[in-house]
Design a protein around this motif. Structure first.
Motif, PDB file in Angstrom:
ATOM      1  N   PHE A   7      12.836  76.925  92.680  1.00 59.48           N
ATOM      2  CA  PHE A   7      11.691  76.457  91.912  1.00 59.48           C
ATOM      3  C   PHE A   7      11.749  74.944  91.764  1.00 59.48           C
ATOM      4  O   PHE A   7      12.789  74.332  91.961  1.00 59.48           O
ATOM      5  N   SER A   8      10.586  74.338  91.425  1.00 56.54           N
ATOM      6  CA  SER A   8      10.556  72.883  91.266  1.00 56.54           C
ATOM      7  C   SER A   8      10.170  72.471  89.845  1.00 56.54           C
ATOM      8  O   SER A   8      10.772  71.563  89.295  1.00 56.54           O
ATOM      9  N   ASP A   9       9.186  73.121  89.240  1.00 59.25           N
ATOM     10  CA  ASP A   9       8.745  72.733  87.897  1.00 59.25           C
ATOM     11  C   ASP A   9       9.286  73.651  86.816  1.00 59.25           C
ATOM     12  O   ASP A   9       9.868  73.209  85.843  1.00 59.25           O
ATOM     13  N   GLN A  10       9.050  74.929  86.992  1.00 56.92           N
ATOM     14  CA  GLN A  10       9.509  75.903  86.013  1.00 56.92           C
ATOM     15  C   GLN A  10       9.782  77.230  86.691  1.00 56.92           C
ATOM     16  O   GLN A  10       9.271  77.503  87.768  1.00 56.92           O
ATOM     17  N   THR A  11      10.594  78.031  86.032  1.00 57.28           N
ATOM     18  CA  THR A  11      10.925  79.362  86.545  1.00 57.28           C
ATOM     19  C   THR A  11      10.900  80.344  85.388  1.00 57.28           C
ATOM     20  O   THR A  11      11.077  79.957  84.229  1.00 57.28           O
ATOM     21  N   HIS A  12      10.653  81.599  85.707  1.00 55.36           N
ATOM     22  CA  HIS A  12      10.525  82.641  84.688  1.00 55.36           C
ATOM     23  C   HIS A  12      11.678  83.634  84.819  1.00 55.36           C
ATOM     24  O   HIS A  12      12.075  83.988  85.934  1.00 55.36           O
ATOM     25  N   ILE A  13      12.168  84.061  83.678  1.00 52.97           N
ATOM     26  CA  ILE A  13      13.290  85.003  83.617  1.00 52.97           C
ATOM     27  C   ILE A  13      12.842  86.175  82.751  1.00 52.97           C
ATOM     28  O   ILE A  13      12.380  85.977  81.629  1.00 52.97           O
ATOM     29  N   GLN A  14      12.990  87.369  83.287  1.00 53.50           N
ATOM     30  CA  GLN A  14      12.586  88.563  82.552  1.00 53.50           C
ATOM     31  C   GLN A  14      13.803  89.452  82.329  1.00 53.50           C
ATOM     32  O   GLN A  14      14.666  89.558  83.204  1.00 53.50           O
ATOM     33  N   TYR A  15      13.863  90.075  81.153  1.00 49.61           N
ATOM     34  CA  TYR A  15      14.971  90.987  80.857  1.00 49.61           C
ATOM     35  C   TYR A  15      14.470  92.126  79.990  1.00 49.61           C
ATOM     36  O   TYR A  15      13.445  92.017  79.318  1.00 49.61           O
ATOM     37  N   THR A  16      15.205  93.227  80.038  1.00 49.81           N
ATOM     38  CA  THR A  16      14.827  94.428  79.309  1.00 49.81           C
ATOM     39  C   THR A  16      15.984  94.879  78.432  1.00 49.81           C
ATOM     40  O   THR A  16      17.129  94.919  78.880  1.00 49.81           O
ATOM     41  N   LEU A  17      15.651  95.216  77.196  1.00 49.66           N
ATOM     42  CA  LEU A  17      16.643  95.717  76.237  1.00 49.66           C
ATOM     43  C   LEU A  17      16.321  97.168  75.903  1.00 49.66           C
ATOM     44  O   LEU A  17      15.174  97.480  75.579  1.00 49.66           O
ATOM     45  N   PRO A  18      17.315  98.060  75.933  1.00 49.05           N
ATOM     46  CA  PRO A  18      17.068  99.466  75.608  1.00 49.05           C
ATOM     47  C   PRO A  18      17.068  99.741  74.098  1.00 49.05           C
ATOM     48  O   PRO A  18      16.627 100.796  73.671  1.00 49.05           O
ATOM     49  N   GLU A  19      17.564  98.770  73.316  1.00 52.52           N
ATOM     50  CA  GLU A  19      17.674  98.971  71.865  1.00 52.52           C
ATOM     51  C   GLU A  19      17.689  97.611  71.176  1.00 52.52           C
ATOM     52  O   GLU A  19      17.796  96.575  71.828  1.00 52.52           O
ATOM     53  N   ASP A  20      17.564  97.628  69.845  1.00 45.24           N
ATOM     54  CA  ASP A  20      17.700  96.387  69.073  1.00 45.24           C
ATOM     55  C   ASP A  20      19.045  95.761  69.405  1.00 45.24           C
ATOM     56  O   ASP A  20      20.062  96.457  69.461  1.00 45.24           O
ATOM     57  N   ALA A  21      19.040  94.437  69.617  1.00 45.74           N
ATOM     58  CA  ALA A  21      20.293  93.783  69.994  1.00 45.74           C
ATOM     59  C   ALA A  21      20.219  92.293  69.700  1.00 45.74           C
ATOM     60  O   ALA A  21      19.132  91.715  69.601  1.00 45.74           O
ATOM     61  N   PHE A  22      21.399  91.676  69.582  1.00 45.43           N
ATOM     62  CA  PHE A  22      21.499  90.218  69.538  1.00 45.43           C
ATOM     63  C   PHE A  22      21.552  89.750  70.989  1.00 45.43           C
ATOM     64  O   PHE A  22      22.339  90.263  71.780  1.00 45.43           O
ATOM     65  N   VAL A  23      20.699  88.792  71.328  1.00 47.84           N
ATOM     66  CA  VAL A  23      20.604  88.333  72.714  1.00 47.84           C
ATOM     67  C   VAL A  23      20.737  86.814  72.757  1.00 47.84           C
ATOM     68  O   VAL A  23      20.156  86.103  71.933  1.00 47.84           O
ATOM     69  N   GLN A  24      21.505  86.337  73.726  1.00 53.08           N
ATOM     70  CA  GLN A  24      21.538  84.909  74.031  1.00 53.08           C
ATOM     71  C   GLN A  24      21.373  84.760  75.531  1.00 53.08           C
ATOM     72  O   GLN A  24      22.108  85.378  76.304  1.00 53.08           O
ATOM     73  N   VAL A  25      20.385  83.952  75.937  1.00 49.90           N
ATOM     74  CA  VAL A  25      20.202  83.626  77.348  1.00 49.90           C
ATOM     75  C   VAL A  25      20.377  82.124  77.468  1.00 49.90           C
ATOM     76  O   VAL A  25      19.677  81.355  76.802  1.00 49.90           O
ATOM     77  N   SER A  26      21.342  81.702  78.295  1.00 51.03           N
ATOM     78  CA  SER A  26      21.678  80.291  78.475  1.00 51.03           C
ATOM     79  C   SER A  26      21.618  79.922  79.946  1.00 51.03           C
ATOM     80  O   SER A  26      21.827  80.764  80.817  1.00 51.03           O
ATOM     81  N   VAL A  27      21.373  78.633  80.187  1.00 51.18           N
ATOM     82  CA  VAL A  27      21.444  78.082  81.539  1.00 51.18           C
ATOM     83  C   VAL A  27      22.748  77.298  81.634  1.00 51.18           C
ATOM     84  O   VAL A  27      23.074  76.512  80.736  1.00 51.18           O
TER      85      VAL A  27
END
Length: 109
Positions: free
Chosen positions: A26-46
């Protein structure tokens, strides 16, 4: 037998999933998709190639379902990062345990 197959299928779905970013490269922006099966604490980092955290895209408790994030190739201060390979890492903590998934992406301006 059908009932057993449905139960097994349900068990398989109990893991968080992290999709490949798009577009990639990608050059400008990129999209990241994720699925959670239940309530959870989530951290997504680059992370850069040295494993150093460049940007935190999300951190906090989230409900089950599909979620989407956008990264615009910037660090925490809003500065553009250099071209190259980066990793994005999702850490999910829930009542059923912890999951860590990492994928690679390429930034080319």
């Amino acid at each position: 037998l059908n009932l057993l197959a449905e139960e097994i299928e349900a068990d398989v779905d109990l893991k968080p999933e992290l999709g490949q970013n798009f577009p990639n490269p990608f050059s400008d922006q990129t999209h990241i998709q994720y699925t959670l099966p239940e309530d959870a604490f989530v951290q997504v980092s680059v992370l850069n190639m040295l494993g150093q955290e460049v940007q935190v895209l999300t951190r906090g408790n989230q409900p089950p379902g599909t979620h989407s994030l956008t990264w615009e190739g910037t660090d925490r201060s809003g500065n553009q990062v250099p071209d190259g390979f980066y990793f994005y890492r999702m850490i999910v903590k829930s009542d059923t345990g912890q999951t860590v998934i990492t994928r690679k992406m390429l930034l080319m301006r």
